[in-house]
Write a protein that holds these residues in place. Structure first.
Motif, PDB file in Angstrom:
ATOM      1  N   GLN A 256       2.207   4.876  -4.628  1.00 27.10           N
ATOM      2  CA  GLN A 256       2.573   3.978  -3.878  1.00 27.10           C
ATOM      3  C   GLN A 256       3.889   3.592  -4.880  1.00 27.10           C
ATOM      4  O   GLN A 256       3.697   2.903  -6.050  1.00 27.10           O
ATOM      5  N   VAL A 257       5.413   2.797  -3.564  1.00 24.49           N
ATOM      6  CA  VAL A 257       7.395   3.169  -4.472  1.00 24.49           C
ATOM      7  C   VAL A 257       7.171   1.544  -3.770  1.00 24.49           C
ATOM      8  O   VAL A 257       6.960   1.691  -2.554  1.00 24.49           O
ATOM      9  N   VAL A 258       7.346   0.535  -4.956  1.00 20.28           N
ATOM     10  CA  VAL A 258       7.851  -0.490  -4.103  1.00 20.28           C
ATOM     11  C   VAL A 258       9.277  -0.654  -4.668  1.00 20.28           C
ATOM     12  O   VAL A 258       9.758  -0.604  -6.135  1.00 20.28           O
ATOM     13  N   LEU A 259      10.539  -1.116  -3.528  1.00 15.48           N
ATOM     14  CA  LEU A 259      12.158  -0.325  -4.090  1.00 15.48           C
ATOM     15  C   LEU A 259      12.287  -2.292  -4.029  1.00 15.48           C
ATOM     16  O   LEU A 259      12.075  -3.101  -3.307  1.00 15.48           O
ATOM     17  N   PRO A 260      13.034  -2.644  -4.356  1.00 18.81           N
ATOM     18  CA  PRO A 260      13.352  -3.788  -4.733  1.00 18.81           C
ATOM     19  C   PRO A 260      14.094  -5.179  -3.306  1.00 18.81           C
ATOM     20  O   PRO A 260      13.155  -6.544  -3.646  1.00 18.81           O
ATOM     21  N   ASP A 261      14.317  -4.363  -2.318  1.00 18.94           N
ATOM     22  CA  ASP A 261      13.587  -5.648  -1.361  1.00 18.94           C
ATOM     23  C   ASP A 261      12.041  -5.179  -0.318  1.00 18.94           C
ATOM     24  O   ASP A 261      12.327  -5.741   0.185  1.00 18.94           O
ATOM     25  N   ALA A 262      11.380  -5.079  -1.158  1.00 16.22           N
ATOM     26  CA  ALA A 262       9.846  -4.397  -0.704  1.00 16.22           C
ATOM     27  C   ALA A 262       9.555  -6.242  -0.789  1.00 16.22           C
ATOM     28  O   ALA A 262       9.787  -7.936  -1.364  1.00 16.22           O
ATOM     29  N   ASP A 263       8.436  -6.216   0.238  1.00 18.18           N
ATOM     30  CA  ASP A 263       8.286  -7.669   0.105  1.00 18.18           C
ATOM     31  C   ASP A 263       7.204  -7.602  -0.482  1.00 18.18           C
ATOM     32  O   ASP A 263       6.335  -6.959  -0.988  1.00 18.18           O
ATOM     33  N   ILE A 264       6.954  -8.041  -1.582  1.00 21.56           N
ATOM     34  CA  ILE A 264       5.895  -8.384  -3.315  1.00 21.56           C
ATOM     35  C   ILE A 264       4.898  -8.695  -2.412  1.00 21.56           C
ATOM     36  O   ILE A 264       3.685  -7.720  -3.521  1.00 21.56           O
ATOM     37  N   ASP A 265       4.693  -9.595  -2.235  1.00 25.10           N
ATOM     38  CA  ASP A 265       3.498 -10.006  -1.968  1.00 25.10           C
ATOM     39  C   ASP A 265       2.520  -8.929  -1.120  1.00 25.10           C
ATOM     40  O   ASP A 265       1.516  -8.062  -1.636  1.00 25.10           O
ATOM     41  N   ALA A 266       2.931  -8.678  -0.001  1.00 23.45           N
ATOM     42  CA  ALA A 266       2.392  -7.020   0.798  1.00 23.45           C
ATOM     43  C   ALA A 266       1.897  -5.616  -0.146  1.00 23.45           C
ATOM     44  O   ALA A 266       1.001  -4.733   0.015  1.00 23.45           O
ATOM     45  N   ALA A 267       3.053  -4.958  -0.830  1.00 20.49           N
ATOM     46  CA  ALA A 267       3.038  -4.461  -1.577  1.00 20.49           C
ATOM     47  C   ALA A 267       1.870  -4.689  -2.957  1.00 20.49           C
ATOM     48  O   ALA A 267       1.220  -3.650  -3.161  1.00 20.49           O
ATOM     49  N   ALA A 268       1.659  -5.638  -3.580  1.00 19.87           N
ATOM     50  CA  ALA A 268       0.866  -6.355  -4.464  1.00 19.87           C
ATOM     51  C   ALA A 268      -0.650  -5.642  -3.966  1.00 19.87           C
ATOM     52  O   ALA A 268      -1.723  -5.528  -4.239  1.00 19.87           O
ATOM     53  N   ASP A 269      -0.716  -6.637  -1.884  1.00 22.56           N
ATOM     54  CA  ASP A 269      -1.845  -6.475  -1.867  1.00 22.56           C
ATOM     55  C   ASP A 269      -2.258  -5.135  -1.470  1.00 22.56           C
ATOM     56  O   ASP A 269      -3.660  -4.496  -1.781  1.00 22.56           O
ATOM     57  N   ALA A 270      -0.922  -4.240  -1.229  1.00 22.35           N
ATOM     58  CA  ALA A 270      -1.710  -2.758  -0.950  1.00 22.35           C
ATOM     59  C   ALA A 270      -2.315  -2.431  -2.072  1.00 22.35           C
ATOM     60  O   ALA A 270      -2.683  -1.414  -1.950  1.00 22.35           O
ATOM     61  N   ALA A 271      -1.381  -1.833  -3.111  1.00 21.70           N
ATOM     62  CA  ALA A 271      -2.204  -1.435  -4.183  1.00 21.70           C
ATOM     63  C   ALA A 271      -2.488  -1.724  -5.060  1.00 21.70           C
ATOM     64  O   ALA A 271      -3.724  -0.466  -4.957  1.00 21.70           O
ATOM     65  N   VAL A 272      -3.283  -2.898  -4.619  1.00 20.54           N
ATOM     66  CA  VAL A 272      -4.659  -3.370  -5.007  1.00 20.54           C
ATOM     67  C   VAL A 272      -5.648  -2.773  -4.029  1.00 20.54           C
ATOM     68  O   VAL A 272      -6.636  -2.699  -4.757  1.00 20.54           O
ATOM     69  N   ALA A 273      -5.263  -2.696  -3.125  1.00 16.83           N
ATOM     70  CA  ALA A 273      -6.549  -2.609  -1.999  1.00 16.83           C
ATOM     71  C   ALA A 273      -6.046  -0.915  -2.029  1.00 16.83           C
ATOM     72  O   ALA A 273      -7.393  -0.386  -1.953  1.00 16.83           O
ATOM     73  N   GLY A 274      -5.287  -0.410  -1.984  1.00 18.87           N
ATOM     74  CA  GLY A 274      -5.364   1.348  -2.467  1.00 18.87           C
ATOM     75  C   GLY A 274      -6.183   1.981  -3.571  1.00 18.87           C
ATOM     76  O   GLY A 274      -7.245   2.596  -3.959  1.00 18.87           O
ATOM     77  N   ALA A 275      -6.111   1.008  -4.615  1.00 19.71           N
ATOM     78  CA  ALA A 275      -6.373   1.561  -6.106  1.00 19.71           C
ATOM     79  C   ALA A 275      -7.798   1.255  -6.672  1.00 19.71           C
ATOM     80  O   ALA A 275      -8.524   1.734  -7.039  1.00 19.71           O
ATOM     81  N   PHE A 276      -7.979  -0.112  -5.919  1.00 16.93           N
ATOM     82  CA  PHE A 276      -9.890  -0.798  -6.010  1.00 16.93           C
ATOM     83  C   PHE A 276     -10.706  -0.706  -5.297  1.00 16.93           C
ATOM     84  O   PHE A 276     -11.545  -1.056  -5.573  1.00 16.93           O
TER      85      PHE A 276
END
Ligand code: NAP
Length: 481
Positions: A256-276
């Motif tokens: 999962q790539v996160v670029l500087p203009d990303a919605d950080i909360d949405a990116a963190a939610d997605a990473a955690v859902a995807g990883a765990f």
């Protein structure tokens, strides 16, 4: 049928002739869920012979006959949803709400392929000869072997079996030895819904013997496999020697790539859902988080906070994360935590057994950082809840690192910049791409499959592609006399 009869051959439930197979509850390994005699290779051969016998009549059945059976099976799956979900959780370990979701999805898949029986068509092709009408027709392959893993133990068998039956094939299913009961329930339901004797058989036993028959017997006209890259490569090589159509969907190391203009909360939610989510035991699980250095601290903090808030426990208690499926997978998870640390990665959270529950194959949600792409933790599939964070300096480096693995199943990018995500879609080596979404999960009408070592790339699963895999195409030139 008795409780120990797990083999369904030519319309009869029967005992296996092989060694005793014991399935334990991964949340409480002292507890035996079921114990029964496994099938032998000879029983797999009998199932294939029955399929060969049945394939002509089932292949010649009308679309509405096959449709009726599959719709009826979907209704029966739904009517038994709670019981099926409990069976799934006891063997595989996932949270009961995830199991309910997976069972509901199995019903959805059955309905999707039921509808295909009437709508799947060949093509009418423009002819360069005015006297000749040119078109294509599709017909079933004949006998197909379906070999499945344990991590989606009803959804994966269903999407193969439903597609194969809908397109008129006779099927022999071999599920993982870790999760046989949910497969048995699925086959019971399909048999009760009217799949004729021999058109669907179940053989439960070791891949090395039962599975081997299912890929080498000369009656087999097609093979669909989901599982590890090692087994899948062996199967596609064996099938290629006989020129048998084969589809293998295998491992992943999904970024999962996160670029500087990303919605950080949405990116963190997605990473955690995807990883765990599903204890990292999904082929599309997020295992590498590639974060632009400008937002690395914020993303890392948000991911660690979320990981630490997850509850871990027996699937029947419906935690956020259940156990690993088996002692082997449990060992693998801890081994990769050690490997990461020995390689110089920093453990940010997790890596140990939670204080509770006292027994079971549990590990805390684990996040490691200071990971380099060359490390084993960044290259090899763990298939457990271990997320590696890799910092990147720019978009080009993100793409280079994302593609710097043998696998190519799923990938995601978080950005608001349309030019960037379109370039990501062009350059990423992955069969499934999510823009501002988690790497895991798929919709059943979309083709599903990977690139590189994640797939034979012969034919995707689900959607229209599944129907195409399970049928031959004939090109017809008709000139009237
Ligand atoms: P696995 O060990 O490869 O087993 C998959 C299936 O193959 C099981 O039914 C197994 O039987 C059977 N098998 C083993 N050796 C065989 C042989 N020589 N011939 C024929 N069949 C054989 O994989 P797993 O541990 O069950 O599943 C985890 C793996 O599946 C991960 O790598 C994951 O990424 C992958 N996966 C991929 C996808 C995808 O769509 N790309 C989806 C889900 C999972 P027994 O285990 O009963 O012996």
């Amino acid at each position: 049928m008795t409780d120990t009869q797990y083999q369904y051959i030519d319309g009869e439930w029967t005992d296996g002739d092989g060694n005793e197979l014991v399935v334990r509850n991964p949340a409480s390994p002292d507890e035996t869920v079921v114990s029964f005699p496994a099938a032998t290779g000879a029983q797999a051969t009998r199932a294939l012979a029955a399929a060969d016998e049945a394939s002509g009549a089932w292949g010649a059945s009308t679309p509405d006959e096959r449709e009726t059976v599959l719709y009826d099976a979907a209704d029966r799956v739904e009517a038994n949803l709670d019981r099926l979900a409990e069976t799934l959780t006891l063997e595989e370990g996932k949270p009961i709400s995830s199991s309910r979701g997976e069972v509901a999805r199995a019903a959805e898949i059955l309905r999707f392929f039921a509808s295909y029986t009437r709508t799947a068509t060949g093509d009418t092709v423009p002819s360069t000869d005015p006297e000749t009408f040119t078109y294509t027709v599709r017909e079933p392959l004949g006998v197909v072997s379906l070999i499945t893993p344990w991590n989606f133990p009803i959804a994966t068998p269903t999407w193969k079996v439903a597609a194969a039956l809908a397109s008129g094939n006779a099927v022999v299913l071999k599920p993982s030895s870790e999760t046989p009961t949910i497969a048995k329930r699925l086959v019971e339901i399909l048999a009760a819904a009217g799949v004729p004797d021999g058109a669907l058989s179940l053989v439960v036993g070791p891949g090395s013997t039962v599975g081997d028959e299912l890929i080498t017997d000369e009656r087999v006209d097609g093979i669909s496999f989901t599982g590890s890259t090692g087994t899948g490569t062996h199967i596609s090589t064996t099938a290629a020697e006989r020129g048998v159509p084969v589809q293998t969907e295998m491992g992943g190391k999904n970024p999962q790539v996160v670029l500087p203009d990303a919605d950080i909360d949405a990116a963190a939610d997605a990473a955690v859902a995807g990883a765990f989510g599903l204890t990292g035991q999904a082929c599309t699980a997020t295992s590498r988080l590639l974060v632009h250095e400008a937002v690395a601290d914020r993303v890392t903090e948000a991911v660690v906070d979320r990981a630490e808030s997850l509850s871990v426990g027996p699937g029947m208690a419906d935690p956020d994360m259940g156990p690993a499926v088996s002692a082997d997978q449990d060992e693998t998870n801890f081994e990769y935590v050690s490997i990461a640390r020995e390689e110089g990665a920093t453990l940010l959270t997790g890596g140990g057994r939670p204080a509770e529950p006292e027994s079971g194959y549990f590990i805390e949600p684990t996040v490691v950082t200071d990971v380099e792409s060359s490390m084993r933790i960044a290259q090899e599939e763990v298939f457990g809840p271990v997320l590696s964070i890799i910092e990147v300096a720019d978009f080009d480096e993100a793409i280079r690192v994302a593609n710097d693995v043998a696998f190519g199943l799923s990938a995601s990018v978080f950005t608001a910049d349309m030019a960037r995500w379109r370039e990501f879609v062009d350059r990423i080596e992955a069969g499934v791409i999510k823009v501002n979404g988690t790497t895991s999960g798929s919709q059943i009408q979309m083709p599903f499959g990977g690139m590189k070592a994640s797939s034979s790339e012969t034919a995707k699963e689900l959607g229209q592609r599944a129907y195409e895999f399970y049928t031959h195409e004939k090109s017809v030139y008709r000139t009237d006399p």
